[in-house]
Design an enzyme around this catalytic site. Sequence first.
Site, PDB file in Angstrom:
ATOM      1  N   CYS A   1      66.159  32.830  -5.710  1.00 15.78           N
ATOM      2  CA  CYS A   1      64.832  32.392  -5.255  1.00 15.78           C
ATOM      3  C   CYS A   1      64.350  31.149  -5.982  1.00 15.78           C
ATOM      4  CB  CYS A   1      63.855  33.552  -5.470  1.00 15.78           C
ATOM      5  SG  CYS A   1      62.158  33.127  -5.043  1.00 15.78           S
TER       6      CYS A   1
ATOM      7  N   GLU B   1      53.247  27.523  -1.074  1.00 13.09           N
ATOM      8  CA  GLU B   1      53.815  27.423   0.284  1.00 13.09           C
ATOM      9  C   GLU B   1      53.243  28.513   1.189  1.00 13.09           C
ATOM     10  OE1 GLU B   1      58.320  25.900  -0.545  1.00 13.09           O
ATOM     11  OE2 GLU B   1      58.033  27.412   1.012  1.00 13.09           O
TER      12      GLU B   1
ATOM     13  N   CYS C   1      56.552  32.601  -9.896  1.00 13.14           N
ATOM     14  CA  CYS C   1      56.803  34.040  -9.955  1.00 13.14           C
ATOM     15  C   CYS C   1      57.575  34.331 -11.234  1.00 13.14           C
ATOM     16  CB  CYS C   1      57.625  34.484  -8.739  1.00 13.14           C
ATOM     17  SG  CYS C   1      57.920  36.269  -8.687  1.00 13.14           S
TER      18      CYS C   1
ATOM     19  N   CYS D   1      64.318  36.566  -9.648  1.00  7.80           N
ATOM     20  CA  CYS D   1      65.427  36.833  -8.713  1.00  7.80           C
ATOM     21  C   CYS D   1      66.315  35.585  -8.640  1.00  7.80           C
ATOM     22  CB  CYS D   1      64.897  37.195  -7.330  1.00  7.80           C
ATOM     23  SG  CYS D   1      63.771  38.596  -7.347  1.00  7.80           S
TER      24      CYS D   1
ATOM     25  N   CYS E   1      62.838  29.896   0.303  1.00  5.90           N
ATOM     26  CA  CYS E   1      61.440  30.085  -0.064  1.00  5.90           C
ATOM     27  C   CYS E   1      61.159  29.353  -1.376  1.00  5.90           C
ATOM     28  CB  CYS E   1      61.200  31.592  -0.227  1.00  5.90           C
ATOM     29  SG  CYS E   1      59.634  31.979  -0.979  1.00  5.90           S
TER      30      CYS E   1
ATOM     31  N   CYS F   1      53.129  33.821   6.817  1.00  2.00           N
ATOM     32  CA  CYS F   1      53.713  34.324   5.568  1.00  2.00           C
ATOM     33  C   CYS F   1      52.912  33.734   4.408  1.00  2.00           C
ATOM     34  CB  CYS F   1      55.185  33.916   5.486  1.00  2.00           C
ATOM     35  SG  CYS F   1      55.955  34.395   3.931  1.00  2.00           S
TER      36      CYS F   1
HETATM   37  S1  SF4 Z   1      62.150  36.809  -4.363  1.00  2.00           S
HETATM   38 FE1  SF4 Z   1      61.220  35.148  -5.537  1.00  2.00          FE
HETATM   39  S2  SF4 Z   1      59.040  35.295  -5.159  1.00  2.00           S
HETATM   40 FE2  SF4 Z   1      59.952  37.254  -4.532  1.00  2.00          FE
HETATM   41  S3  SF4 Z   1      59.843  38.565  -6.353  1.00  2.00           S
HETATM   42 FE3  SF4 Z   1      61.840  37.577  -6.460  1.00  2.00          FE
HETATM   43  S4  SF4 Z   1      61.501  35.740  -7.698  1.00  2.00           S
HETATM   44 FE4  SF4 Z   1      59.480  36.464  -7.019  1.00  2.00          FE
END
Ligand code: SF4
Length: 345
Positions: free
Chosen positions: A118, A91, A111, A115, A332, A104
């Site tokens: 996310c 994205e 990832c 988190c 996101c 962005c």
């Molecule tokens: S917010 Fe999402 S993309 Fe950013 S570090 Fe945490 S898990 Fe990874």
Amino acid sequence: MCVDLRSMEYYEVEEVVLNLGEKKYRAKQIYNFLAKGVSSIDEMYTLSKDFREKLKERYYICKTDIYHKLESNLDGTRKYLIELGDGNLIETVLMIYKNGPSICLSTQVGCRMGCKFCASTVDGLVRNLTPGEIIGQMITVQKDLGERIANIVIMGSGEPFDNFDNLVKFLKLVHEDYGLQIGYRHITISTCGLVPKIREMEKLGIPINLAISLHQVEQNKREEIMPIAKVYDIEELIEAGKHYANVTKRRVTYEYALIEGVTDSLEEAHKLGSLLKGSLSLINLIPINPIKEKSFKKPNLKRVQAFQKVLLNYHIITTVRRELGSDINGACGQLRRDVINRDKR
Ligand code: SF4
């Protein structure tokens, strides 16, 4: 094996040109073509056919094509799904501000930071992006927009500092004289808290803006929503942020996601204020967008304003992220997941 021209710094392209028996100025022509967004060496029409054939034997241009695009009818925000050479999707978001467009960028497919709020991390890390694929997002979107993009935030999918070497090379590429010529001060990198890499960035002396995704002030609660906190605790992280600000004299932004009932109590606002009081910092509050796979909710406006007021009383600059593209928005990584799930069906 062929090498990607987009991942090369100017001096490296010069070496390629000289090694192939061409004049030095050809490097400038190649770099200009790359910045304009050509997708193949054949499109570099000012180079002789013979030279193009020789280039194609050993070099290529990495693919960053538009796979899907959503455009907001409210404010012009565009959300792109970019397809890479191996079929992976990432994205990229274009935001239109009064002082010009801002982009962005993603640095990884998926990832591994985990988190909890996310969508990019739901399936873990697939792979790192190359420097050429990071800058390629910018070149593709700029070509689609038909206008120069002068501001970059590295806040898309992936933890930028988890792909450190490619990130640093991207910074050099995007700053090159014959390339996109973006000033480092127009670039913001957001990390979830890889403390040693914050220090490494500081030592490199590249004057980018640093943003730290904090999102919680209590160690045990932060560990629950951001597993990286188990490796680098909040004290070390804030210390690294303050040190970065002191050395670089640049204000560090602390991102704080407001999740109803999880991070939005006034007690937490006071703790956050005490933690950052007197430091060269800015707090950016982000009322969170709901994620289909998770049950988090966005707090109401009154709650957000009350949280902000507490922080302002600590004399800390505190902003609330303006919601752009609310008609096409999502968390996101959500667009990528939606399209992948749709295409599977
Ligand atoms: S917010 Fe999402 S993309 Fe950013 S570090 Fe945490 S898990 Fe990874």
